[in-house]
Write an enzyme that holds these catalytic residues in place. Structure first.
Site, PDB file in Angstrom:
ATOM      1  N   HIS A 200       0.827  -1.214   0.000  1.00 50.26           N
ATOM      2  CA  HIS A 200       0.000   0.000   0.000  1.00 50.26           C
ATOM      3  C   HIS A 200       0.858   1.258   0.000  1.00 50.26           C
ATOM      4  O   HIS A 200       0.499   2.269  -0.604  1.00 50.26           O
ATOM      5  CB  HIS A 200      -0.985   0.000   1.176  1.00 50.26           C
ATOM      6  CG  HIS A 200      -0.367   0.205   2.522  1.00 50.26           C
ATOM      7  ND1 HIS A 200       0.070  -0.833   3.304  1.00 50.26           N
ATOM      8  CD2 HIS A 200      -0.119   1.342   3.230  1.00 50.26           C
ATOM      9  CE1 HIS A 200       0.549  -0.356   4.444  1.00 50.26           C
ATOM     10  NE2 HIS A 200       0.462   0.954   4.426  1.00 50.26           N
ATOM     11  N   TYR A 201       2.011   1.192   0.650  1.00 53.63           N
ATOM     12  CA  TYR A 201       2.942   2.328   0.672  1.00 53.63           C
ATOM     13  C   TYR A 201       3.503   2.594  -0.727  1.00 53.63           C
ATOM     14  O   TYR A 201       3.514   3.735  -1.207  1.00 53.63           O
ATOM     15  CB  TYR A 201       4.064   2.024   1.663  1.00 53.63           C
ATOM     16  CG  TYR A 201       5.185   3.030   1.701  1.00 53.63           C
ATOM     17  CD1 TYR A 201       5.000   4.293   2.250  1.00 53.63           C
ATOM     18  CD2 TYR A 201       6.446   2.705   1.205  1.00 53.63           C
ATOM     19  CE1 TYR A 201       6.039   5.215   2.299  1.00 53.63           C
ATOM     20  CE2 TYR A 201       7.487   3.613   1.255  1.00 53.63           C
ATOM     21  CZ  TYR A 201       7.275   4.865   1.805  1.00 53.63           C
ATOM     22  OH  TYR A 201       8.313   5.778   1.841  1.00 53.63           O
ATOM     23  N   LEU A 202       3.951   1.541  -1.394  1.00 57.15           N
ATOM     24  CA  LEU A 202       4.520   1.692  -2.734  1.00 57.15           C
ATOM     25  C   LEU A 202       3.452   2.090  -3.752  1.00 57.15           C
ATOM     26  O   LEU A 202       3.734   2.850  -4.687  1.00 57.15           O
ATOM     27  CB  LEU A 202       5.211   0.397  -3.162  1.00 57.15           C
ATOM     28  CG  LEU A 202       6.454   0.013  -2.348  1.00 57.15           C
ATOM     29  CD1 LEU A 202       6.984  -1.350  -2.783  1.00 57.15           C
ATOM     30  CD2 LEU A 202       7.550   1.066  -2.482  1.00 57.15           C
TER      31      LEU A 202
ATOM     32  N   LYS B 273       3.051   5.787  -3.360  1.00 55.17           N
ATOM     33  CA  LYS B 273       4.202   6.479  -3.941  1.00 55.17           C
ATOM     34  C   LYS B 273       4.126   6.484  -5.467  1.00 55.17           C
ATOM     35  O   LYS B 273       4.409   7.498  -6.113  1.00 55.17           O
ATOM     36  CB  LYS B 273       5.504   5.815  -3.477  1.00 55.17           C
ATOM     37  CG  LYS B 273       5.855   6.070  -2.021  1.00 55.17           C
ATOM     38  CD  LYS B 273       6.101   7.544  -1.763  1.00 55.17           C
ATOM     39  CE  LYS B 273       6.624   7.818  -0.373  1.00 55.17           C
ATOM     40  NZ  LYS B 273       6.727   9.275  -0.091  1.00 55.17           N
TER      41      LYS B 273
END
Length: 217
Positions: free
Chosen positions: A125-127, A130
């Site tokens: 979810h972070y990538l 980004k």
């Protein structure tokens, strides 16, 4: 002297960016803060602070700003909702504000492998957030540089890196010190203009590495 707005100025990497810019003869840093109590730490450094919350309204933050460094991040361990709010939608808001104010360049701190979120389930979810922000910046029409470092460490920076446009094809670590220098040096035009690159610690000086990237483009 160019005025540089730093989003994420209170974070570990952002603080290093502020320190570098504050010792520069070319750049004047302005710290984006979301709480009034954060102002004093920057005033103690003779750095101006600008109030603005990435989860709220940032349309007013670009007055007198020449370039932007986005070093804000919720971190890989936060909830998906918080990550989307800050790393994705917050970045988009600041990009829109920069575009509306004709900012000269937007330097984005992203993450290695952001183009392939599905390959890292722990940080997916972070990538994804980004990648969404990076894609939005590339499509914005702004001059940009997107810096995608490997795993960040608090080791002393050696100012030696390995970089590659797109993907390095391998993983690695890099100090926050060196990432901060990469972000600051990416402000200079036409250095790494409209480029996305990955970076880890290596053997080449930061200046030489960015010059090589630029000339190969």
């Amino acid at each position: 002297m160019e005025n540089i707005l730093i989003a994420g100025a209170t974070g570990a990497t952002g603080k290093r960016v502020i320190e570098i810019l504050n010792n520069s003869e070319s750049f004047n840093p302005l710290a984006l803060i979301r709480k009034e109590e954060q102002r004093q730490q920057f005033e103690d450094m003779d750095v101006e602070a600008v109030m603005g919350d990435l989860e709220g309204d940032v349309s007013h933050t670009m007055k007198g700003i020449d370039k932007v460094i986005f070093a804000a991040g919720s971190g890989g361990g936060t909830s998906e909702e918080k990550t989307i709010a800050v790393d994705q939608e917050g970045a988009k808001k600041l990009i829109d504000a920069a575009k509306n104010s004709n900012v000269q360049k937007f330097v984005m701190l992203s993450a290695m492998a952001a183009d392939e979120p599905s390959k890292n389930e722990d940080l997916k979810h972070y990538l994804e957030a980004k990648k969404e922000a990076d894609d939005y910046l590339r499509a914005s029409g702004l001059n940009y540089t997107i810096v995608r470092p490997g795993a960040l460490t608090d080791d002393l920076g050696l100012a030696k890196v390995e970089v590659a446009e797109g993907s390095l094809g391998k993983r690695g670590e890099i100090s926050r010190d060196d990432v901060a220098f990469l972000l600051v040096m990416s402000l200079a035009d036409p250095l790494v203009k409209n480029m996305t690159f990955e970076a880890i610690e290596g053997q080449q000086s930061i200046k030489e590495a960015l010059l090589d990237l630029t000339t190969k483009a």
